[in-house]
Design an enzyme around this catalytic site. Sequence first.
Site, PDB file in Angstrom:
ATOM      1  N   LYS A  71       0.834  -1.200   0.000  1.00 11.78           N
ATOM      2  CA  LYS A  71       0.000   0.000   0.000  1.00 11.78           C
ATOM      3  C   LYS A  71       0.873   1.255   0.000  1.00 11.78           C
ATOM      4  CE  LYS A  71      -3.395   2.185   3.002  1.00 11.78           C
ATOM      5  NZ  LYS A  71      -4.150   2.043   4.243  1.00 11.78           N
TER       6      LYS A  71
ATOM      7  N   GLU B 229      11.015  -4.329   3.887  1.00 13.04           N
ATOM      8  CA  GLU B 229      11.079  -5.765   3.565  1.00 13.04           C
ATOM      9  C   GLU B 229      10.626  -5.995   2.121  1.00 13.04           C
ATOM     10  OE1 GLU B 229       9.599  -4.397   6.119  1.00 13.04           O
ATOM     11  OE2 GLU B 229       9.907  -5.538   7.972  1.00 13.04           O
TER      12      GLU B 229
ATOM     13  N   LYS C 268       8.684  -0.334  11.558  1.00 18.98           N
ATOM     14  CA  LYS C 268       9.116  -0.020  10.193  1.00 18.98           C
ATOM     15  C   LYS C 268      10.339   0.909  10.189  1.00 18.98           C
ATOM     16  CE  LYS C 268       4.798  -0.761   7.653  1.00 18.98           C
ATOM     17  NZ  LYS C 268       3.874  -0.266   6.657  1.00 18.98           N
TER      18      LYS C 268
HETATM   19  C1  G6Q Z   1      -1.851  -3.686   8.296  1.00 16.16           C
HETATM   20  C2  G6Q Z   1      -0.603  -3.067   8.662  1.00 16.16           C
HETATM   21  C3  G6Q Z   1       0.640  -3.743   8.135  1.00 16.16           C
HETATM   22  C4  G6Q Z   1       0.887  -3.476   6.663  1.00 16.16           C
HETATM   23  C5  G6Q Z   1       2.285  -3.942   6.306  1.00 16.16           C
HETATM   24  C6  G6Q Z   1       2.609  -3.761   4.857  1.00 16.16           C
HETATM   25  O1  G6Q Z   1      -2.931  -3.252   8.578  1.00 16.16           O
HETATM   26  O2  G6Q Z   1      -0.619  -1.718   8.376  1.00 16.16           O
HETATM   27  O3  G6Q Z   1       0.624  -5.120   8.364  1.00 16.16           O
HETATM   28  O4  G6Q Z   1      -0.062  -4.111   5.875  1.00 16.16           O
HETATM   29  O5  G6Q Z   1       3.211  -3.271   7.106  1.00 16.16           O
HETATM   30  O6  G6Q Z   1       2.480  -2.426   4.483  1.00 16.16           O
HETATM   31  P1  G6Q Z   1       2.499  -1.995   2.984  1.00 16.16           P
HETATM   32  O7  G6Q Z   1       1.337  -2.636   2.299  1.00 16.16           O
HETATM   33  O8  G6Q Z   1       2.417  -0.514   2.986  1.00 16.16           O
HETATM   34  O9  G6Q Z   1       3.797  -2.504   2.415  1.00 16.16           O
END
Ligand code: G6Q
Length: 549
Positions: A206, A212, A512
């Site tokens: 997102k 990662e 993060k």
């Molecule tokens: C979920 C969290 C978390 C997120 C991941 C990946 O509700 O916010 O698990 O989905 O950290 O984030 P990105 O999709 O931004 O890479």
Amino acid sequence: MASRTELSSWQALTQHTQNMRTRKIKDLFSEDQARFDKFSLQLPHFLFDFSKNLITEETKSLLLDLAKETDVAGWRDKMFAGEHLNRTEDRAVMHVALRDKSGAPIMIDGKDMRPVVEGELKRMRALVEQVRSGEWRGYSDKAITDVVSIGIGGSNLGPLMATEALKSYADGRLNVHYVSNVDGAQIADVLDHVDPETTLFVIASKSFTTPETTLNANTARAWFLSNGGSEDTTSRHFIAVSSNVEKAVAFGVGKDNIFEMWDWVGGRFSLWSAIGLPIALQLGFELFDELLQGAFEMDTHFREAPLEANAPVLMALLGVWNGNFLGYRAHALLAYDQCLHRLPAYMQQAEMESNGKSVNWAGEPLAYPSCPLIWGEVGINGQHAFYQLLHQGTDIIPADFIGSINSTQPVPGHHDALMANYFAQTEALMKGISAEEVRADLTAKGVAPERIEELVPHKVHPGNRPTNSLLLNKVEAKSLGALIALYEHKIFVQGIIWDVHSFDQWGVELGKVLAAGIEPELAPDNEVSGKHDASTRHLIEYYKKAKQQ
Ligand code: G6Q
């Protein structure tokens, strides 16, 4: 606003708990022949039996008072209306919009998002059809055989869980693999099993800033480029799902290959969006659409059913009763269906990331516990591992038992053997085994009286351990969609009752950034910062020294 503990319904429940603590669930069954009918609900794809909880009709009515006093219905309506319930990030909470089949406008921030949501679904369908039909070609003009989805957390757990749950419906046209861990062992293993000429990478992030995912995506691209691929042919092998189009473009994914998601969809609620592409690629778009349909059915139930017959509301209230009033601080999810083996991991995130909070909406410390520890396993394996603690441990751990009437992969003799355990365990957890029963059993077996007295305390099972039973007709796209949506709404209701912000995740954001500061210190010539505590500093130094030897 008054603390939840000051509400009259909360106080009445606290009072009521004193009476209930001395009661036994099994006696409640003997006292009321209609108990099962009173405390179970038939839903479109499954039966929800909550009669094996330590509750009476009075408990249910007091819990419903709590739901009314905290205005669960009002907040639910606000969520569906697109209000910014994610206050700390100032966003709407509209994952329900992604599966809204009503045809009505979906208003978010003053704009009807239906055309946008449906437009993106249309693009997904087109891509899925192109890839699955073989029309989409790799750089050497071969059809795609493998999809590697790179993403973590909310961009991984949902699609992984759903593809595992529904894989018996896949036609084998495409193999879908997942890479989430930054540990190179995972991507190395996946890349060992795929061919660059016929692999499509889906970079699911997102934010498109998650370290990662970025590292794994870069490794995948480097592997592609050094195995026959080229910058010119990258677009045939890399697509992205993100709300950060700019970053995805900067990574090298062409605009046409980027599927949009929106800031009003939380990561852990995003499998209904293009984050679910791997599901659709594995199963075909029709089945993905059925998943959405099943979730929409549960959304409709949540919106329309009266609180007293509303499954997510009741499930949430039972969790509050067990956790806040009876004091049980963990909750197990036990899946008696192999295809649901990733469900506990998925739900751990959904529940704990949402409601693992310790301040209320006003930012004040909570005067009561919020989300319990959520954990689980495939039930039958758990029986031979940790059920000892469930039956005889010092902690009482309520559990959801999830099973199916029909197996997705019937093998003669297996399903009834599995389900016999599903039924037996909830009965045993509730009834337990008394000292008298142990004595009678050992006496009948001819054990000597002194030995019997020695054994009795060890063989007693106290029972009175609450469980919910969810009995699906079968794990199918629709029933899975409904099941996940049931838990999503349970989480929502509990967040309202606990007065916590369910839709942010500052604890994840911290993780993060922290590692980013340490990573450069791991290089041989770099100093380890004196700002670390002694433990962290020594660990880093020990690691660096040992690595150089
Ligand atoms: C979920 C969290 C978390 C997120 C991941 C990946 O509700 O916010 O698990 O989905 O950290 O984030 P990105 O999709 O931004 O890479």
